[in-house]
Design an enzyme around this catalytic site. Structure first.
Site, mmCIF file in Angstrom:
data_model
loop_
_atom_site.group_PDB
_atom_site.id
_atom_site.type_symbol
_atom_site.label_atom_id
_atom_site.label_comp_id
_atom_site.label_asym_id
_atom_site.label_seq_id
_atom_site.Cartn_x
_atom_site.Cartn_y
_atom_site.Cartn_z
ATOM 1 N N CYS A 1 -0.510 1.488 7.133
ATOM 2 C CA CYS A 1 -1.053 1.693 5.792
ATOM 3 C C CYS A 1 -2.442 2.328 5.844
ATOM 4 O O CYS A 1 -2.784 3.147 4.985
ATOM 5 C CB CYS A 1 -1.076 0.375 5.033
ATOM 6 S SG CYS A 1 0.593 -0.276 4.742
ATOM 7 N N GLU B 1 0.820 -1.215 0.000
ATOM 8 C CA GLU B 1 0.000 0.000 0.000
ATOM 9 C C GLU B 1 0.852 1.262 0.000
ATOM 10 O O GLU B 1 0.541 2.227 -0.704
ATOM 11 C CB GLU B 1 -0.911 0.044 1.247
ATOM 12 C CG GLU B 1 -1.828 -1.141 1.388
ATOM 13 C CD GLU B 1 -1.271 -2.246 2.262
ATOM 14 O OE1 GLU B 1 -2.054 -2.851 3.004
ATOM 15 O OE2 GLU B 1 -0.048 -2.510 2.204
ATOM 16 N N CYS C 1 -2.653 -2.626 7.344
ATOM 17 C CA CYS C 1 -2.220 -2.558 8.740
ATOM 18 C C CYS C 1 -2.447 -1.131 9.247
ATOM 19 O O CYS C 1 -2.797 -0.239 8.466
ATOM 20 C CB CYS C 1 -0.746 -2.948 8.842
ATOM 21 S SG CYS C 1 0.379 -1.703 8.159
#
EC number: 3.5.4.33
Length: 158
Positions: A94, A63, A91
């Site tokens: 990101c 990402e 996560c």
């Protein structure tokens, strides 16, 4: 009763398939198989796959690479009319990048029960205390993404 916007779902599946191809590239390189693309007005403007091992960089997530590439392509730091497609739920890092870049939407495949930042563990993408919230669509090509991740970690253990 909810109705499904079939053309929109087909578009999500088509772009997720492109992200999935990047996840397979990550797998071939021994990386956790996650791929991501950023789409602006029907056109891919950024793409990335996990390169944490290759770059020796814990921030080299799919990402992050795709968002950076999209910002470069569009010559700006905000992606307010863009959609991020990623094979695994972002996560917290990101998801934070999705918020700070002001992405309109994040579409992901598999949920991340250990560190998901878009609803499963944390909900950074929709946190009203932040300056922006991101629409989230989950479960697009979920089974395929889960299979790829499970195979990767099964092979790592063997």
């Amino acid at each position: 009763m909810n109705t499904i916007d079939l053309p929109l779902m087909q578009q999500h599946q088509r772009f997720m398939a492109r992200a999935f191809m990047l996840a397979e590239q990550a797998l071939e390189e021994g990386e956790v198989p996650v791929g991501a693309i950023v789409v602006y007005k029907g056109r891919i403007v950024g793409k990335g796959y996990n390169q944490v091992e290759r770059m020796n960089d814990p921030t080299a997530h799919a990402e992050m690479i795709a968002i950076s590439a999209a910002c470069e392509t569009l010559s700006g730091k905000y992606l307010s009319e863009c959609t991020l497609y990623v094979t695994l739920e972002p996560c917290p890092m990101c998801a934070g990048a999705a918020v700070w870049s002001k992405l309109k939407t994040v579409v992901f495949g598999a949920t991340d029960a250990k560190s998901g930042g878009c609803g499963s563990v944390f909900n950074i993408s929709s946190n009203k205390k932040l300056n922006h919230s991101v629409d989230v669509i989950q479960g697009v090509m979920e089974a395929e993404a889960e299979f790829l991740l499970k195979e990767f970690f099964r092979n790592k253990r063997d």
